[in-house]
Design a protein around this motif. Structure first.
Motif, PDB file in Angstrom:
ATOM      1  N   ARG A 242     -10.709  -2.045  -7.108  1.00 51.04           N
ATOM      2  CA  ARG A 242     -11.393  -2.501  -7.237  1.00 51.04           C
ATOM      3  C   ARG A 242     -12.756  -3.310  -7.614  1.00 51.04           C
ATOM      4  NH1 ARG A 242     -12.775  -6.286  -1.648  1.00 51.04           N
ATOM      5  NH2 ARG A 242     -11.336  -5.207  -0.527  1.00 51.04           N
TER       6      ARG A 242
ATOM      7  N   GLU B 111      -2.684  -8.215  -7.162  1.00 46.93           N
ATOM      8  CA  GLU B 111      -4.027  -9.008  -6.730  1.00 46.93           C
ATOM      9  C   GLU B 111      -3.645 -10.212  -6.117  1.00 46.93           C
ATOM     10  OE1 GLU B 111      -6.543  -8.227 -11.155  1.00 46.93           O
ATOM     11  OE2 GLU B 111      -4.818  -9.421 -11.192  1.00 46.93           O
TER      12      GLU B 111
ATOM     13  N   GLU C 265       0.458  -1.358  -0.070  1.00 52.75           N
ATOM     14  CA  GLU C 265       0.068   0.300  -0.023  1.00 52.75           C
ATOM     15  C   GLU C 265       0.850   1.596  -0.049  1.00 52.75           C
ATOM     16  OE1 GLU C 265      -3.405  -0.200   2.290  1.00 52.75           O
ATOM     17  OE2 GLU C 265      -2.803  -1.873   3.382  1.00 52.75           O
TER      18      GLU C 265
ATOM     19  N   LEU D 160      -8.055  -6.313  -9.475  1.00 49.49           N
ATOM     20  CA  LEU D 160      -8.316  -4.956  -9.468  1.00 49.49           C
ATOM     21  C   LEU D 160      -8.068  -4.184 -11.013  1.00 49.49           C
ATOM     22  CD1 LEU D 160      -4.706  -3.877  -7.940  1.00 49.49           C
ATOM     23  CD2 LEU D 160      -7.193  -4.564  -6.602  1.00 49.49           C
TER      24      LEU D 160
ATOM     25  N   PRO E  19      -4.341   2.572  -1.652  1.00 52.01           N
ATOM     26  CA  PRO E  19      -4.965   1.403  -0.279  1.00 52.01           C
ATOM     27  C   PRO E  19      -5.778   0.508  -0.958  1.00 52.01           C
ATOM     28  CG  PRO E  19      -5.675   3.523  -1.275  1.00 52.01           C
ATOM     29  CD  PRO E  19      -4.233   4.134  -1.602  1.00 52.01           C
ATOM     30  N   ARG E  20      -5.564  -0.201  -0.091  1.00 47.02           N
ATOM     31  CA  ARG E  20      -6.168  -1.665  -0.591  1.00 47.02           C
ATOM     32  C   ARG E  20      -8.362  -1.737  -0.629  1.00 47.02           C
ATOM     33  NH1 ARG E  20      -3.890  -6.304   3.420  1.00 47.02           N
ATOM     34  NH2 ARG E  20      -3.443  -4.216   4.253  1.00 47.02           N
ATOM     35  N   SER E  21      -8.550  -0.104  -0.322  1.00 45.45           N
ATOM     36  CA  SER E  21     -10.107  -0.104  -0.571  1.00 45.45           C
ATOM     37  C   SER E  21      -9.728   1.204  -1.177  1.00 45.45           C
ATOM     38  CB  SER E  21     -10.756   0.109   0.534  1.00 45.45           C
ATOM     39  OG  SER E  21     -10.379   0.951   1.421  1.00 45.45           O
ATOM     40  N   GLY E  22     -10.828   1.442  -1.620  1.00 47.69           N
ATOM     41  CA  GLY E  22     -11.049   3.179  -2.447  1.00 47.69           C
ATOM     42  C   GLY E  22     -11.173   3.328  -3.580  1.00 47.69           C
ATOM     43  N   ASP E  23     -10.030   4.137  -4.070  1.00 45.58           N
ATOM     44  CA  ASP E  23      -9.971   4.254  -5.450  1.00 45.58           C
ATOM     45  C   ASP E  23      -9.148   3.343  -6.611  1.00 45.58           C
ATOM     46  OD1 ASP E  23      -8.146   7.317  -5.858  1.00 45.58           O
ATOM     47  OD2 ASP E  23      -7.684   5.601  -4.465  1.00 45.58           O
TER      48      ASP E  23
ATOM     49  N   TRP F 110      -2.846  -9.593  -2.269  1.00 49.09           N
ATOM     50  CA  TRP F 110      -4.192  -9.131  -2.101  1.00 49.09           C
ATOM     51  C   TRP F 110      -5.703  -9.933  -1.466  1.00 49.09           C
ATOM     52  CZ3 TRP F 110      -4.300  -3.066  -3.917  1.00 49.09           C
ATOM     53  CH2 TRP F 110      -3.785  -2.609  -2.997  1.00 49.09           C
TER      54      TRP F 110
END
Length: 225
Positions: free
Chosen positions: A216, A155, A132, A162, A209-213, A158
């Protein structure tokens, strides 16, 4: 512990112990510090002796010292995290009977010797987190590499797909993450893909970040090997 991306999956190096305690059980490779060695030197030597693998990204994870971690007596382990691209078949040595690249999902289902499961889980969390905010993902790629190959590293580690376009945008806009070589790789089908090498940056800015923009995709289940 050593992680690599091999055969389209994240794998960890495990040895089968060749002598007591826990003879025949799977464990992380390791050993004792010799007189006159510092910790980094000992980690690199043990890595080569027990696996035949050298020249990897290496960083100290932390020290483990629970009173009952070793039935032979009170011991402390300074754990290291090593990362490398598609590493070769390991060669066992010293107290290791065999050495294997084990898919991470399989390794997490084993009963490892000593407290090595706790070390493995902490190392996996560290590797996932480092993707990250650092450029270490490129350490899993043999140069030169494509953006798609770099995305595959994210990918696999995590555990979810993506969006290719958003990922490319994030990577190419991150300061000194990757550098174009000016060359292209022509696939059997489709357009030629630009080739890259690892840039000079150690930290990833902006972070991924693993989440957000990150982008995913809306897949019903995570990527599995």
């Amino acid at each position: 512990m050593i992680f690599t991306v091999r055969d389209a999956s994240l794998r960890v190096l495990l040895i089968e112990r060749g002598k007591p305690p826990f003879e025949g059980d799977f464990a992380l490779p390791g050993g004792y510090v010799r007189e006159g060695e510092d910790l980094d030197q000992a980690a690199l030597r043990e890595l080569a002796e027990e696996t035949g693998v050298t020249g990897l990204y290496l960083e100290q994870l932390r020290t483990f010292g629970a009173p009952d971690r070793d039935p032979r007596g009170r011991t402390f382990t300074v754990a290291y995290l090593a990362l490398g691209p598609d590493l070769p078949t390991p060669v066992a040595g010293t107290d290791a009977a065999k050495a294997h690249w084990v898919p991470i999902e399989t390794a997490l289902s084993y009963e490892l010797a000593f407290d090595h499961m706790a070390i493995l889980k902490e190392g996996l969390d560290r590797a996932r987190a480092k993707l990250e905010y650092t450029t270490v993902a490129a350490a899993f790629c043999r140069e030169p590499f494509t953006i798609a190959e770099l995305r595959h590293v994210y990918e696999v580690i995590w555990g979810f797909p993506l969006d290719p376009s958003n990922f490319r945008r994030k990577v190419t806009k991150a300061a000194d993450f990757v550098e174009r070589t000016g060359e292209f790789r022509t696939p059997e089908t489709g357009r030629p893909a630009a080739l890259y090498r690892r840039g000079s940056a150690a930290l990833l800015f902006p972070p991924m970040p693993r989440s957000g923009d990150v982008g995913r995709e809306a897949y019903p289940s995570p990527v599995t090997a």
